[in-house]
Design an enzyme around this catalytic site. Structure first.
Site, PDB file in Angstrom:
ATOM      1  N   MET A 271       0.858  -1.207   0.000  1.00  0.00           N
ATOM      2  CA  MET A 271       0.000   0.000   0.000  1.00  0.00           C
ATOM      3  C   MET A 271       0.882   1.241   0.000  1.00  0.00           C
ATOM      4  O   MET A 271       1.894   1.281   0.704  1.00  0.00           O
ATOM      5  CB  MET A 271      -0.884   0.017   1.243  1.00  0.00           C
TER       6      MET A 271
ATOM      7  N   HIS B 236      -0.179  -8.201  -3.713  1.00  0.00           N
ATOM      8  CA  HIS B 236      -1.371  -7.429  -4.050  1.00  0.00           C
ATOM      9  C   HIS B 236      -0.997  -5.953  -3.974  1.00  0.00           C
ATOM     10  O   HIS B 236      -0.832  -5.411  -2.875  1.00  0.00           O
ATOM     11  CB  HIS B 236      -2.481  -7.795  -3.045  1.00  0.00           C
TER      12      HIS B 236
ATOM     13  N   PHE C 243      -7.301  -1.859   4.686  1.00  0.00           N
ATOM     14  CA  PHE C 243      -7.106  -2.322   6.062  1.00  0.00           C
ATOM     15  C   PHE C 243      -7.567  -3.767   6.230  1.00  0.00           C
ATOM     16  O   PHE C 243      -8.498  -4.197   5.555  1.00  0.00           O
ATOM     17  CB  PHE C 243      -7.902  -1.434   7.038  1.00  0.00           C
TER      18      PHE C 243
ATOM     19  N   GLY D 274      -9.151  -6.804   8.792  1.00  0.00           N
ATOM     20  CA  GLY D 274     -10.129  -6.875   9.866  1.00  0.00           C
ATOM     21  C   GLY D 274     -11.466  -6.196   9.600  1.00  0.00           C
ATOM     22  O   GLY D 274     -12.241  -5.968  10.531  1.00  0.00           O
TER      23      GLY D 274
ATOM     24  N   GLY E 173     -10.745  -9.975   1.748  1.00  0.00           N
ATOM     25  CA  GLY E 173     -11.413  -9.034   2.636  1.00  0.00           C
ATOM     26  C   GLY E 173     -12.528  -9.685   3.419  1.00  0.00           C
ATOM     27  O   GLY E 173     -13.541 -10.091   2.846  1.00  0.00           O
TER      28      GLY E 173
ATOM     29  N   GLY F 222      -6.606 -12.724   6.327  1.00  0.00           N
ATOM     30  CA  GLY F 222      -5.630 -12.062   7.178  1.00  0.00           C
ATOM     31  C   GLY F 222      -5.933 -12.294   8.639  1.00  0.00           C
ATOM     32  O   GLY F 222      -5.354 -13.174   9.291  1.00  0.00           O
TER      33      GLY F 222
HETATM   34  C1  DX5 Z   1      -7.172  -5.248   2.536  1.00  0.00           C
HETATM   35  C2  DX5 Z   1      -6.124  -6.237   2.102  1.00  0.00           C
HETATM   36  C3  DX5 Z   1      -6.399  -7.593   2.580  1.00  0.00           C
HETATM   37  C4  DX5 Z   1      -6.407  -7.738   4.079  1.00  0.00           C
HETATM   38  C5  DX5 Z   1      -7.425  -8.771   4.416  1.00  0.00           C
HETATM   39  O1  DX5 Z   1      -7.067  -4.086   1.814  1.00  0.00           O
HETATM   40  O2  DX5 Z   1      -6.053  -6.291   0.679  1.00  0.00           O
HETATM   41  O3  DX5 Z   1      -5.514  -8.549   1.994  1.00  0.00           O
HETATM   42  O4  DX5 Z   1      -5.180  -8.119   4.619  1.00  0.00           O
HETATM   43  O5  DX5 Z   1      -7.547  -8.859   5.796  1.00  0.00           O
HETATM   44  P1  DX5 Z   1      -8.808  -9.579   6.456  1.00  0.00           P
HETATM   45  O6  DX5 Z   1      -8.767 -11.004   6.014  1.00  0.00           O
HETATM   46  O7  DX5 Z   1      -8.570  -9.414   7.918  1.00  0.00           O
HETATM   47  O8  DX5 Z   1     -10.034  -8.866   5.971  1.00  0.00           O
HETATM   48 ZN    ZN Z   2      -4.924  -7.997  -0.177  1.00  0.00          ZN
END
Ligand code: DX5
Ligand code: ZN
Length: 228
Positions: free
Chosen positions: A35, A64, A141, A143, A174, A195
């Protein structure tokens, strides 16, 4: 078609990335969220960390890129050791050229769609890709709560993949957890990023296995997989 589970290190301890990779032994890919504080309002890591991490683990890296100007930066992630590089459709100036460049450099090419971006304008591009990522939260983010309103887009994308007879993988990212993974699998996803569901578990490797079992059981009886 085998289910794949990709733990996202965004929810891991960034001061111990090599150990956090070991903690998810058995994962298919390690999902690395890049990011840039422009494309999304959060800042994580870049090429040097991906380079180090790729030397520190045998799990292939699924990068990503939530960044502006992926046309310029994505090829460097292939050189840094990523096995798969995902750029965002909303950020790429020339997605076909970029996907071809990623493939030519030896990685799998993947494109991501934010929740408000439809799949339909990209139908003709699908053969250029190895994976399509449908975001099931607004990127930025970990969570966040899973967006159920994305399920029809997953379903429509799976239909397009079947219509064109493609080998394309369909990834969701997500809010994927024990509570939501079956809905994603039933709609047509076969690659699952998780995540917080993995790294907040007391045994992350076991969480990966349990997510994989749930998704595999669902896909075994899902309409889209039976016709395949
Ligand atoms: C969010 C990320 C995800 C994030 C997913 O912008 O691209 O990869 O880590 O986290 P969870 O599984 O906690 O939603
Ligand atoms: Zn991601």
């Amino acid at each position: 078609m085998a289910v794949q589970i990709n733990p996202s290190i965004l929810s891991a301890d960034f001061s111990r990335l090599a150990e956090e990779a070991k903690a998810v032994e058995g994962a298919d890919w390690l999902h690395v969220d890049v990011m840039d504080n422009h494309f999304v309002p959060n800042l994580t890591l870049g090429v040097p960390v991906v380079e180090s991490l790729s030397r520190a683990t045998d799990i292939p890296l699924d990068c990503h890129l939530m960044i502006d100007d992926p046309d310029r930066w994505a090829p460097q992630y292939v050189e840094a050791g990523a096995g798969s590089v995902t750029f965002h459709a909303e950020a790429a100036a020339a997605p076909v050229r970029l996907a071809r460049e990623i493939r030519a450099k030896g990685a799998r090419a993947s494109m991501a769609l934010k929740p408000a971006t439809p799949i339909e304008p990209y139908e003709d591009l699908l053969p250029e890709l190895d994976m399509l990522l449908i975001m099931t939260v607004e990127p930025g983010f970990g969570g966040q709560a899973f967006l159920d309103i994305m399920l029809p887009k997953i379903r429509r994308t799976r239909e397009l993949i079947a219509k064109h007879g493609l080998e394309l993988w369909l990834q969701v990212d997500g809010g994927v957890s024990e509570a939501t993974i079956e809905r994603c699998a039933e709609a047509g996803a076969d690659v699952f990023v998780a995540g917080s569901a993995v790294y907040s578990a007391s045994d992350p490797a076991q969480a990966v296995g349990s997510l994989r079992d749930k998704a595999a059981r669902t896909i075994a009886t899902a309409g889209w997989a039976c016709h395949h």
